[in-house]
Design a protein around this motif. Structure first.
Motif, short mmCIF file in Angstrom:
data_model
loop_
_atom_site.label_atom_id
_atom_site.label_comp_id
_atom_site.label_asym_id
_atom_site.label_seq_id
_atom_site.Cartn_x
_atom_site.Cartn_y
_atom_site.Cartn_z
N ARG A 1 7.66 14.97 10.30
CA ARG A 1 7.76 16.46 10.07
C ARG A 1 7.80 17.01 11.75
O ARG A 1 8.51 17.91 11.63
CB ARG A 1 6.70 17.12 9.26
CG ARG A 1 6.48 16.39 7.89
CD ARG A 1 7.83 16.85 7.03
NE ARG A 1 7.99 16.16 5.73
CZ ARG A 1 7.25 16.60 4.52
NH1 ARG A 1 6.57 17.44 4.66
NH2 ARG A 1 7.31 16.02 3.55
N ARG A 2 7.11 16.30 12.45
CA ARG A 2 7.20 16.84 13.80
C ARG A 2 8.72 16.60 14.38
O ARG A 2 9.05 17.62 15.35
CB ARG A 2 6.20 16.31 14.75
CG ARG A 2 4.77 16.57 14.56
CD ARG A 2 4.05 16.32 15.74
NE ARG A 2 3.64 14.88 15.75
CZ ARG A 2 2.79 14.14 15.02
NH1 ARG A 2 1.66 15.08 14.45
NH2 ARG A 2 2.56 12.84 15.04
N ILE A 3 9.32 15.75 13.87
CA ILE A 3 10.72 15.65 14.36
C ILE A 3 11.65 16.95 14.21
O ILE A 3 12.56 17.30 14.80
CB ILE A 3 11.35 14.41 13.75
CG1 ILE A 3 10.65 13.08 14.03
CG2 ILE A 3 13.03 14.23 13.91
CD1 ILE A 3 11.15 11.96 13.42
N LEU A 4 11.44 17.68 13.00
CA LEU A 4 12.04 18.60 12.76
C LEU A 4 11.71 19.79 13.73
O LEU A 4 12.78 20.54 13.89
CB LEU A 4 11.43 19.39 11.35
CG LEU A 4 12.28 18.60 9.87
CD1 LEU A 4 11.82 19.06 8.84
CD2 LEU A 4 13.84 18.96 10.15
N CYS B 1 0.91 -0.94 0.15
CA CYS B 1 -0.14 0.06 0.07
C CYS B 1 0.76 1.42 -0.06
O CYS B 1 2.06 1.15 0.27
CB CYS B 1 -0.93 0.20 1.26
SG CYS B 1 -0.04 0.22 2.79
N LEU B 2 0.37 2.43 -0.18
CA LEU B 2 0.83 3.71 -0.45
C LEU B 2 0.51 4.47 1.05
O LEU B 2 -0.44 4.28 1.69
CB LEU B 2 0.32 4.45 -1.46
CG LEU B 2 0.90 4.04 -2.79
CD1 LEU B 2 0.44 4.99 -4.04
CD2 LEU B 2 2.39 4.08 -2.91
N VAL B 3 1.92 5.03 1.49
CA VAL B 3 1.78 5.84 2.84
C VAL B 3 2.05 7.12 2.55
O VAL B 3 3.16 7.30 2.08
CB VAL B 3 2.44 5.20 3.94
CG1 VAL B 3 2.45 5.90 5.29
CG2 VAL B 3 2.04 3.80 4.20
N ALA B 4 1.18 8.11 2.76
CA ALA B 4 1.40 9.49 2.42
C ALA B 4 1.56 10.31 3.69
O ALA B 4 1.74 11.58 3.48
CB ALA B 4 0.51 10.05 1.49
N ASP B 5 1.25 10.06 4.69
CA ASP B 5 1.04 10.81 6.23
C ASP B 5 2.74 10.51 6.86
O ASP B 5 2.67 9.67 7.39
CB ASP B 5 -0.06 10.15 6.90
CG ASP B 5 -0.23 11.23 8.07
OD1 ASP B 5 0.26 12.42 8.41
OD2 ASP B 5 -1.19 10.89 9.10
N PHE B 6 3.21 11.72 6.87
CA PHE B 6 4.44 11.58 7.52
C PHE B 6 4.35 12.80 8.45
O PHE B 6 5.54 13.50 8.71
CB PHE B 6 5.50 11.84 6.54
CG PHE B 6 5.73 10.68 5.56
CD1 PHE B 6 5.70 9.52 5.81
CD2 PHE B 6 5.32 10.98 3.95
CE1 PHE B 6 5.68 8.39 4.81
CE2 PHE B 6 5.34 9.85 3.19
CZ PHE B 6 5.53 8.60 3.47
N SER B 7 3.26 13.10 9.17
CA SER B 7 3.17 14.26 10.05
C SER B 7 4.08 13.94 11.18
O SER B 7 5.02 14.78 11.80
CB SER B 7 1.96 14.32 10.51
OG SER B 7 1.44 13.19 10.97
#
Length: 503
Positions: free
Chosen positions: A270-273, A261-267
């Motif tokens: 991004r919170r790591i930044l 499957c495709l995964v597009a939620d990398f919030s």
């Protein structure tokens, strides 16, 4: 298990035989140790055949299995290999392809299973809906499938006019053989694509070369990574996290091979930044900094450590270098005087979740942001410390004595340069004087300035209530006489009677 296919027995044996290596270290991660005996057996048989078919008088090759690596599994363990005086290392499993310092290495990526047809379907459908040029990156364990994916994509483009209009590029694998680098900086010679893994891009004139996690690719002049859709094939591991942080301005989608499957939620990524930016602000107010050595094999690590020391010293702070293998909260708890730690390691092990630690752990890039006056974060993020060597903001450091605002203290802080005390001053005294007035806090609008008292590691240790072995002396310069203790084994010291004598 097909050892020759998954573990590339033939290619590894040819590498060893062609270079006349006689002592070879085989580095396995924990999850592959179960296959080590079969790999050794197959590799030994192949080397024996090569010896018999060769006219040269080649010596018998000694194979040594290494496990429980000194640092990260992704790096070539030159320290462990040196213990058995190895000529080279054959590395199996996940790798960061960091250049080595002293030993050549042959890298076996492995061949993870993947559905080529399903990958093509997911890639083409998402690219059609996105309308952006696509750059395909992948875990190195799927590099063997890239030629098949490209071929299937080309066939689909011939059958579909819409797919033929897509602009899809594939990254190349940098290399499968690592030779020790005399230059710590990555060069084009170090980044030659591997034969058989090479991919075809747009055919345009190369402009900017990018590299990450053992992958390389060129963008045409005038093109930026932010203009591309980054399509990752593989699992959500450290290599993928490295790509997300480095190319945080790109739209990213990941094809999960396991779940198809495709995964597009990398919030979360991004919170790591945001957290990394918080750690940078916290590091600015640090007084004593520990430099954690996270590798003894990646080329250029010593240069990076020296550069960090210079950066910290010029910022008027105290630095200590610590070598302890893989850091954990218990180890770092022995150094409570350190306000922050800088972890010098490969890109894929550099990010440590410091929530469990008593002090933050930052990367060399974050240290340069924190300790260089006038340096501001633009959002760009670098994980490879080799990209920072000799590009230090130390020379570009703003020497102005203007106060900076501390978000953590809620006031203005003035940093002082170590060199202001005079070049002829003793180094220890210079550091001591500098640390005493590193930070000054402007309280509100008042003109009074309160100086923060900063201690060195020795002063911090002296103020502890427990020092380990207590020294009960009379402050005399004459040392006390030593006493000879017991000798022999604990089961029966020489001054004790034997068990039979005591009966």
């Amino acid at each position: 298990m097909d050892e020759d296919s998954n573990y590339e027995i033939a290619r590894a044996a040819e590498f060893i035989h062609s270079r006349n290596f006689t002592r070879v270290a085989l580095q396995f991660p924990d999850d592959l140790l179960k296959d080590s005996t079969r790999v050794v057996r197959a590799l030994r048989n192949k080397l024996q055949l090569l010896r018999e078919s060769s006219d040269a008088d080649n010596k018998e090759v000694g194979l040594f299995v290494m496990a429980d690596t000194t640092y990260g599994n992704c790096c070539v363990d030159e320290v462990g290999a040196s213990h058995i005086d190895a000529d080279c290392v054959v590395h199996y499993g996940h790798t960061c392809l960091s250049p080595t310092s002293t030993l050549p290495a042959f890298i076996v990526f492995g061949k993870a299973s993947i559905s080529v047809s399903s990958c093509i379907e997911k890639l083409s459908s998402y690219a059609l809906a996105n309308c952006k040029p696509v750059m395909v990156l992948y875990g190195l364990e799927y590099a063997h499938a890239v030629p098949c994916i490209r071929e299937a994509l080309g066939e689909a483009a011939r059958l579909s006019e819409s797919i033929s209009k897509l602009h899809i590029d594939f990254a190349d694998v940098a290399c499968s053989v690592i030779d020790p680098s005399a230059d710590c900086k990555r060069s084009d010679e170090l980044l030659r694509p591997v034969t058989g893994y090479s991919s075809v891009g747009s055919g345009a004139e190369p402009g900017t070369r990018h590299s990450i996690g053992g992958l390389i690719w060129d963008l045409p002049k005038g093109h930026k990574m932010e203009d591309h859709l980054l399509f990752w094939v593989g699992s959500e591991n450290s290599a993928f996290a490295n790509a997300v942080l480095t190319f945080n301005g790109c739209e990213i989608v990941r094809y999960d091979v396991t779940s198809d499957c495709l995964v597009a939620d990398f919030s979360q990524q991004r919170r790591i930044l945001k957290r990394r930016y918080y750690l940078v602000e916290k590091a600015k107010d640090a007084n004593i900094i520990g430099i954690l050595v996270g590798t003894l094999g990646v080329a250029g690590y010593l240069d990076m450590i020296h550069q960090m020391k210079e950066l910290i010293t010029r910022a008027g702070k105290k630095a200590y270098t610590l070598v302890m293998g893989r850091p954990n909260p218990a180890k770092l708890a022995n150094f409570p005087e350190c306000d922050v730690f800088i972890y010098v390691s490969c890109a894929q092990t550099a990010l440590l979740d410091s929530k469990e630690f008593y002090a933050p752990i930052i990367t060399p890039f974050e240290a340069m942001l924190a300790f260089s006056r006038g340096c501001q974060w633009t959002g760009a993020y670098l994980m490879e410390f080799r990209d920072l060597i000799n590009s230090s903001p130390v020379e570009a450091r703003n020497e102005s004595q203007e106060a900076r605002f501390s978000f953590l203290h809620g006031g203005y802080m003035e940093d002082f340069d170590v060199q202001e005390n005079g070049k002829d001053e003793n180094e220890v005294l210079a550091l001591a004087n500098a640390t005493e007035k590193t930070l000054q806090l402007h309280e509100g609008n008042s003109k009074s300035v309160s100086k923060g008292v900063i201690k060195s590691g020795a002063d911090y240790f002296a103020s502890r209530s427990y020092h380990g072995l207590e020294m009960h002396g009379n402050n005399s310069s004459i040392p006390e006489p030593y006493l000879i203790g017991r000798s022999g084994k604990a089961s029966g010291y020489e001054d004790e009677k034997s068990g039979q004598d005591g009966l």
